[in-house]
Design a protein around this motif. Sequence first.
Motif, PDB file in Angstrom:
ATOM      1  N   ILE B  39       0.842  -1.210   0.000  1.00  7.72           N
ATOM      2  CA  ILE B  39       0.000   0.000   0.000  1.00  7.72           C
ATOM      3  C   ILE B  39       0.875   1.257   0.000  1.00  7.72           C
ATOM      4  CG2 ILE B  39      -1.669   1.329   1.372  1.00  7.72           C
ATOM      5  CD1 ILE B  39      -2.939  -1.329   2.186  1.00  7.72           C
ATOM      6  N   ALA B  71      -3.392  -3.796  -9.856  1.00  7.23           N
ATOM      7  CA  ALA B  71      -4.163  -4.956  -9.399  1.00  7.23           C
ATOM      8  C   ALA B  71      -5.017  -5.594 -10.486  1.00  7.23           C
ATOM      9  CB  ALA B  71      -5.047  -4.534  -8.217  1.00  7.23           C
ATOM     10  N   VAL B  81       0.286  -8.470  -5.218  1.00  7.72           N
ATOM     11  CA  VAL B  81      -0.284  -7.260  -4.610  1.00  7.72           C
ATOM     12  C   VAL B  81      -1.658  -7.551  -3.997  1.00  7.72           C
ATOM     13  CG1 VAL B  81      -1.211  -4.953  -5.112  1.00  7.72           C
ATOM     14  CG2 VAL B  81       1.007  -5.633  -6.025  1.00  7.72           C
ATOM     15  N   THR B  82      -2.550  -8.186  -4.773  1.00  8.35           N
ATOM     16  CA  THR B  82      -3.902  -8.396  -4.241  1.00  8.35           C
ATOM     17  C   THR B  82      -3.882  -9.370  -3.058  1.00  8.35           C
ATOM     18  OG1 THR B  82      -4.272 -10.001  -5.989  1.00  8.35           O
ATOM     19  CG2 THR B  82      -5.195  -7.832  -6.342  1.00  8.35           C
ATOM     20  N   VAL B  85      -2.365  -7.202  -0.033  1.00  8.11           N
ATOM     21  CA  VAL B  85      -3.185  -6.040   0.344  1.00  8.11           C
ATOM     22  C   VAL B  85      -4.516  -6.511   0.942  1.00  8.11           C
ATOM     23  CG1 VAL B  85      -4.434  -4.012  -0.553  1.00  8.11           C
ATOM     24  CG2 VAL B  85      -2.077  -4.427  -1.256  1.00  8.11           C
ATOM     25  N   ASP B  86      -4.986  -7.667   0.474  1.00  9.07           N
ATOM     26  CA  ASP B  86      -6.206  -8.245   1.020  1.00  9.07           C
ATOM     27  C   ASP B  86      -6.080  -8.538   2.526  1.00  9.07           C
ATOM     28  OD1 ASP B  86      -8.851  -9.170   0.524  1.00  9.07           O
ATOM     29  OD2 ASP B  86      -8.119 -11.226   0.804  1.00  9.07           O
ATOM     30  N   VAL B  88      -4.705  -6.672   4.662  1.00  6.00           N
ATOM     31  CA  VAL B  88      -4.843  -5.426   5.423  1.00  6.00           C
ATOM     32  C   VAL B  88      -6.301  -4.986   5.344  1.00  6.00           C
ATOM     33  CG1 VAL B  88      -4.050  -3.044   5.664  1.00  6.00           C
ATOM     34  CG2 VAL B  88      -2.481  -4.795   4.846  1.00  6.00           C
ATOM     35  N   ASP B  89      -7.007  -5.145   6.457  1.00  2.03           N
ATOM     36  CA  ASP B  89      -8.436  -4.822   6.464  1.00  2.03           C
ATOM     37  C   ASP B  89      -8.670  -3.326   6.250  1.00  2.03           C
ATOM     38  OD1 ASP B  89     -11.231  -4.408   7.536  1.00  2.03           O
ATOM     39  OD2 ASP B  89     -11.022  -6.575   7.787  1.00  2.03           O
ATOM     40  N   PHE B  90      -9.668  -3.026   5.415  1.00  3.44           N
ATOM     41  CA  PHE B  90     -10.020  -1.621   5.163  1.00  3.44           C
ATOM     42  C   PHE B  90     -10.342  -0.890   6.462  1.00  3.44           C
ATOM     43  CE2 PHE B  90     -13.376   1.559   4.050  1.00  3.44           C
ATOM     44  CZ  PHE B  90     -12.596   2.406   3.286  1.00  3.44           C
TER      45      PHE B  90
END
Lengths: 265, 148
Positions: B39, B71, B81-82, B85-86, B88-90
């Motif tokens: 990120i 992505a 990347v996906t 990054v997945d 890391v919770d929004f």
Amino acid sequence: MSIIKNWKIHLIALLLAVICEWIGTKKVPLGPGVLLFLPMLYAMVLGTIISLPKLKAFKESETSHATAVLGLMTMILVTKLGVVIGPALIKVLNAGFALCVQELGHFMGTVVIGLPIAIALGLGRESVGATFSIDREPNIAIIAEKYGLSSPEGRGVMAIYICGTVFGAIWVGLIAGFLAALHIFHPYALAMGAGVGSGSMMAAATGAIATVFPEQKAEILMYAGASNLLTTIVGIYFCLFVSLPLTNYFYKKLSPILAPKKKGA
Amino acid sequence: MSLMEEILVFIVAGLISTVVCITAYAVAPLDAFLGSGCIVVITVGGILLAKILPGHLPMVFWVSILAILVATPISPIAGFVTYYVDKVDFLALCTVVLSYAGLTVGKDIGMFKKMSWRIIVVALAVYTGTFICATFVAQVMLHLEGII
């Protein structure tokens, strides 16, 4: 290096985030819906309390560093949402028409709901600056250029800007959670609605909707991210060329009806 | 803020989000670190693009474009990347960002207290209006298009 000089801000932000996540999400039933208290909302409130000038926890230079940092930080949310959109880009483009049309709701919603109330409350010309948009930084620039910030329109835009900073995210987060829990609207529609064009308000709304519909979380992030991007990019031009003239037009038409005594004042 | 300092800010943000993911979301430390790292790298890349490329488009635009492109399935690093990054919770990122947001509010409370109740009512109407009107139009449009 300002970041080292202002280490206290970053340390406190870390502690706030960890402590608020540790407290966790709380749901309070309210009428037919539910009030959803997310860790990010506690972080916002606790951060506000800690940074009150009365407490003297931070120097003025430190809080202005936090303001500069915040502008950058919201970009990590944008990146996260972009990475969610990437693999499903085709799916998002398929909803492209709906995404574009719902932007009218974002741009005109502030005027449709806000302007009549502002005029009826006797705000005068301040109503125009207050309700022509959600009044974040790019919108302030538009008003500043056209009317100047010491004009009534300027006072209106600044007042809503400060309100937005203080309670915008909390309010939008709570109504988004409440509305989602009512199950009137589809989670995709709510997600698009959440892309209001302000990083922290979008975060609070999207987080609340995703918490109510955990099984559709990926799609919610995707549509919210795409909608927020559109609102931000198109918003500047739309506000300048459409929203502001329309708000002025409606102000002229509505003032004599809603605030007849104010005529000529 | 110089570019160097901006990059440092993102590194700090990445480290904080790593800690939050590990402590609150039970993500494996290496996954949390790599996810946050991705990120940070993409965000810094987007900001560089915004500075270099012509047109004076806002940062949000270039950061989004880069994140989306990296992505998409055509990107050679999309899988990596996906995947990370997945992790890391929004919501974890939201908590980090709103912690900073809260810390900027204290200084504005003085001004806020001087405001009349009328303007607060108008502010609530403005934020409610933009969210509910867009949601309503989206509901109608998605329904007409047969997506929902």
